[in-house]
Design a protein around this motif. Sequence first.
Motif, mmCIF file in Angstrom:
data_model
loop_
_atom_site.group_PDB
_atom_site.id
_atom_site.type_symbol
_atom_site.label_atom_id
_atom_site.label_comp_id
_atom_site.label_asym_id
_atom_site.label_seq_id
_atom_site.Cartn_x
_atom_site.Cartn_y
_atom_site.Cartn_z
ATOM 1 N N TRP A 33 -13.491 11.293 13.614
ATOM 2 C CA TRP A 33 -13.574 10.670 12.267
ATOM 3 C C TRP A 33 -12.769 11.106 11.081
ATOM 4 C CZ3 TRP A 33 -15.850 13.489 8.199
ATOM 5 C CH2 TRP A 33 -16.273 14.483 8.458
ATOM 6 N N GLN A 34 -12.487 12.527 11.024
ATOM 7 C CA GLN A 34 -11.954 13.146 10.170
ATOM 8 C C GLN A 34 -10.416 12.307 10.003
ATOM 9 O OE1 GLN A 34 -11.843 17.127 11.362
ATOM 10 N NE2 GLN A 34 -13.545 18.024 9.754
ATOM 11 N N ALA A 35 -9.862 12.154 11.187
ATOM 12 C CA ALA A 35 -8.421 11.477 11.116
ATOM 13 C C ALA A 35 -8.438 10.018 10.569
ATOM 14 C CB ALA A 35 -7.983 11.506 12.739
ATOM 15 N N GLY A 36 -9.604 9.432 11.174
ATOM 16 C CA GLY A 36 -9.721 8.095 10.579
ATOM 17 C C GLY A 36 -10.117 7.785 8.798
ATOM 18 N N LEU A 37 -10.970 8.915 8.331
ATOM 19 C CA LEU A 37 -11.115 9.165 7.204
ATOM 20 C C LEU A 37 -10.019 9.259 6.270
ATOM 21 C CD1 LEU A 37 -13.343 8.848 4.942
ATOM 22 C CD2 LEU A 37 -13.882 11.271 5.256
ATOM 23 N N LEU A 38 -9.102 10.382 6.517
ATOM 24 C CA LEU A 38 -7.779 10.531 6.109
ATOM 25 C C LEU A 38 -6.778 9.183 6.087
ATOM 26 C CD1 LEU A 38 -7.184 14.085 7.227
ATOM 27 C CD2 LEU A 38 -7.277 13.384 4.871
ATOM 28 N N ALA A 39 -6.888 8.668 7.140
ATOM 29 C CA ALA A 39 -6.012 7.392 7.270
ATOM 30 C C ALA A 39 -6.437 6.436 6.359
ATOM 31 C CB ALA A 39 -6.066 6.973 8.793
ATOM 32 N N LEU A 40 -7.672 6.310 6.120
ATOM 33 C CA LEU A 40 -8.321 5.178 5.419
ATOM 34 C C LEU A 40 -8.060 5.468 4.044
ATOM 35 C CD1 LEU A 40 -10.464 2.833 4.643
ATOM 36 C CD2 LEU A 40 -12.092 4.436 4.669
ATOM 37 N N VAL A 41 -8.202 6.693 3.475
ATOM 38 C CA VAL A 41 -7.755 7.180 2.071
ATOM 39 C C VAL A 41 -6.367 6.974 1.844
ATOM 40 C CG1 VAL A 41 -7.710 8.988 0.482
ATOM 41 C CG2 VAL A 41 -9.750 8.766 2.193
ATOM 42 N N SER A 42 -5.529 7.340 2.964
ATOM 43 C CA SER A 42 -4.061 7.179 2.640
ATOM 44 C C SER A 42 -3.532 5.750 2.660
ATOM 45 C CB SER A 42 -3.352 7.737 3.890
ATOM 46 O OG SER A 42 -3.688 9.357 3.929
ATOM 47 N N CYS A 43 -4.393 4.802 3.417
ATOM 48 C CA CYS A 43 -3.839 3.474 3.450
ATOM 49 C C CYS A 43 -4.306 2.938 2.063
ATOM 50 C CB CYS A 43 -4.409 2.931 4.586
ATOM 51 S SG CYS A 43 -3.842 3.144 6.032
ATOM 52 N N LEU A 44 -5.455 3.125 1.536
ATOM 53 C CA LEU A 44 -5.853 2.701 0.170
ATOM 54 C C LEU A 44 -4.925 2.932 -0.923
ATOM 55 C CD1 LEU A 44 -9.853 3.307 0.544
ATOM 56 C CD2 LEU A 44 -8.580 0.965 0.639
ATOM 57 N N LEU A 45 -4.504 4.272 -0.809
ATOM 58 C CA LEU A 45 -3.567 4.861 -1.828
ATOM 59 C C LEU A 45 -2.187 4.183 -1.538
ATOM 60 C CD1 LEU A 45 -3.973 7.101 -4.146
ATOM 61 C CD2 LEU A 45 -5.880 6.791 -2.396
ATOM 62 N N GLY A 46 -1.790 4.037 -0.431
ATOM 63 C CA GLY A 46 -0.589 3.468 -0.243
ATOM 64 C C GLY A 46 -0.658 1.859 -0.766
ATOM 65 N N PHE A 47 -1.540 1.095 -0.584
ATOM 66 C CA PHE A 47 -1.741 -0.117 -1.293
ATOM 67 C C PHE A 47 -1.685 -0.201 -2.726
ATOM 68 C CE2 PHE A 47 -4.382 -3.276 -3.262
ATOM 69 C CZ PHE A 47 -3.871 -4.617 -2.635
ATOM 70 N N ALA A 48 -2.434 0.923 -3.237
ATOM 71 C CA ALA A 48 -2.337 0.829 -4.652
ATOM 72 C C ALA A 48 -0.811 1.265 -5.063
ATOM 73 C CB ALA A 48 -3.173 2.004 -5.036
ATOM 74 N N GLY A 49 -0.085 2.279 -4.393
ATOM 75 C CA GLY A 49 1.190 2.218 -4.858
ATOM 76 C C GLY A 49 2.102 1.177 -4.743
ATOM 77 N N GLY A 50 1.885 0.240 -3.544
ATOM 78 C CA GLY A 50 2.775 -0.956 -3.749
ATOM 79 C C GLY A 50 2.220 -1.832 -4.735
ATOM 80 N N LEU A 51 1.037 -1.811 -4.933
ATOM 81 C CA LEU A 51 0.617 -2.725 -6.244
ATOM 82 C C LEU A 51 1.125 -2.342 -7.581
ATOM 83 C CD1 LEU A 51 -1.183 -5.479 -6.583
ATOM 84 C CD2 LEU A 51 -2.937 -4.048 -7.061
ATOM 85 N N VAL A 52 1.064 -0.909 -7.661
ATOM 86 C CA VAL A 52 1.673 -0.641 -9.051
ATOM 87 C C VAL A 52 3.061 -0.674 -9.160
ATOM 88 C CG1 VAL A 52 1.929 1.417 -10.408
ATOM 89 C CG2 VAL A 52 -0.282 1.204 -9.471
ATOM 90 N N MET A 53 3.875 -0.561 -8.353
ATOM 91 C CA MET A 53 5.229 -0.606 -8.392
ATOM 92 C C MET A 53 5.667 -2.013 -8.322
ATOM 93 S SD MET A 53 6.463 2.151 -8.173
ATOM 94 C CE MET A 53 6.381 3.841 -7.968
ATOM 95 N N SER A 54 4.829 -3.081 -7.578
ATOM 96 C CA SER A 54 5.035 -4.540 -8.113
ATOM 97 C C SER A 54 4.879 -4.943 -9.426
ATOM 98 C CB SER A 54 4.145 -5.280 -7.134
ATOM 99 O OG SER A 54 4.401 -5.227 -5.816
ATOM 100 N N ALA A 55 3.950 -4.334 -10.125
ATOM 101 C CA ALA A 55 3.716 -4.588 -11.433
ATOM 102 C C ALA A 55 4.712 -4.134 -12.190
ATOM 103 C CB ALA A 55 2.333 -3.676 -12.101
ATOM 104 N N ILE A 56 5.402 -2.774 -12.040
ATOM 105 C CA ILE A 56 6.607 -2.420 -12.797
ATOM 106 C C ILE A 56 7.824 -3.282 -12.591
ATOM 107 C CG2 ILE A 56 8.216 -0.415 -12.782
ATOM 108 C CD1 ILE A 56 6.062 1.343 -12.116
ATOM 109 N N LYS A 57 7.845 -3.626 -11.353
ATOM 110 C CA LYS A 57 9.271 -4.681 -11.068
ATOM 111 C C LYS A 57 8.886 -5.980 -12.064
ATOM 112 C CE LYS A 57 8.760 -4.052 -6.592
ATOM 113 N NZ LYS A 57 9.126 -4.146 -5.206
ATOM 114 N N ARG A 58 7.696 -6.531 -12.001
ATOM 115 C CA ARG A 58 7.320 -7.790 -12.584
ATOM 116 C C ARG A 58 7.627 -7.556 -14.021
ATOM 117 N NH1 ARG A 58 7.704 -8.931 -8.243
ATOM 118 N NH2 ARG A 58 6.267 -10.000 -6.991
ATOM 119 N N ASP A 59 7.302 -6.516 -14.556
ATOM 120 C CA ASP A 59 7.537 -6.109 -16.160
ATOM 121 C C ASP A 59 8.908 -5.779 -16.290
ATOM 122 O OD1 ASP A 59 6.829 -5.002 -18.696
ATOM 123 O OD2 ASP A 59 7.810 -3.086 -17.878
ATOM 124 N N ARG A 60 9.670 -5.393 -15.399
ATOM 125 C CA ARG A 60 11.203 -5.508 -15.592
ATOM 126 C C ARG A 60 11.868 -6.869 -15.246
ATOM 127 N NH1 ARG A 60 11.526 -3.012 -19.657
ATOM 128 N NH2 ARG A 60 13.822 -2.484 -19.377
#
Length: 330
Positions: free
Chosen positions: A265-292
């Motif tokens: 369960w610890q590995a699964g929870l770390l994976a979940l948090v990492s995936c959510l942050l990874g998705f957020a990173g992709g979304l933020v970087m997409s916003a930067i690319k749209r802006d530029r």
Amino acid sequence: MRLGLLDATSGWLLLGILIVLVLASVITAVLGRRLDGQRHAELLGNLRVRVGAWWVMCAVLTAALALGETAVTLLFLALSFLALREFLTISPTDRRDHRTLVWLVFVIPPLNYWFLWQHWYGAFSVLIPVYAFLFLPIRSAVTGQTRDFLQRSAVIQWALMVCVYAMSHIPAVLQLPVAMSAGREAAEGSAVGSGAAEGGHLLLFLLLVVQGSDVLQYVWGKLFGRHPIAPSVSPHKTWEGFLGGIGSATLLGAALWWLVPFTFWQAGLLALVSCLLGFAGGLVMSAIKRDRGIKDFGTLIRGHGGIMDRLDSLVFAAPVYFHLIRFFFT
């Protein structure tokens, strides 16, 4: 038997990745023979380029892991340089910032990675978010150029935080077992020896889960995607792809619990948090690319764009992954 940061356990895992890549290459070749070459030229070309790029990226990472921590650190230092170049190319900086950019590119990143390589966690953790954060705008202010000062300073700070500080947390994961074993009643030699392999395991776990989440979100989105999350930012990111990809990658992380010193369960929870942050990173970087007004940060990796296009999810996930482990398991 251990080679650099690789041991038998990570070797079996890399063999599994090799099998997946071979299957992907075979499937691509079969589709190339069965589908109409003219009608599906874009699809087939995209598949070939992407699979070929994954072969190269996996080979480079495996070689660095086999050579040891120094090689991995140097690899990500080089990636930070390339990412800074991509980021500054699309940023509103000019000759007024030349001297500040010298510090940004040629002084602070090597110093940051030097502290990391020396295992000076205290210096590594505060150099950029404290001292560089204060120094760079001071260096810009003494030039007397005040026009667009806030915008120029913000871009420089953002580039440094994302392309250097956040990215350097990826190789920093290799040092976590040393901190985790500090309280164990074990001989120093055995702790260091096992720590190198465990560090490789923790890094492979992070890379597989976050990059796997990216791929799985893409697959789920292509198969079932109907409802965009933020269509003006990234129209191809859908709720179906998000839920399917994050859920699948979380299960993947939980299934890899044997690779890391955590429970299921610890590995699964770390994976979940990492995936959510990874998705957020992709979304933020997409916003930067749209802006530029650009599609990709660069063209270095065929089929994937630039360095930041490939590592956008990791640079958001790695710092949180690193500090969660350091805080709760040391």
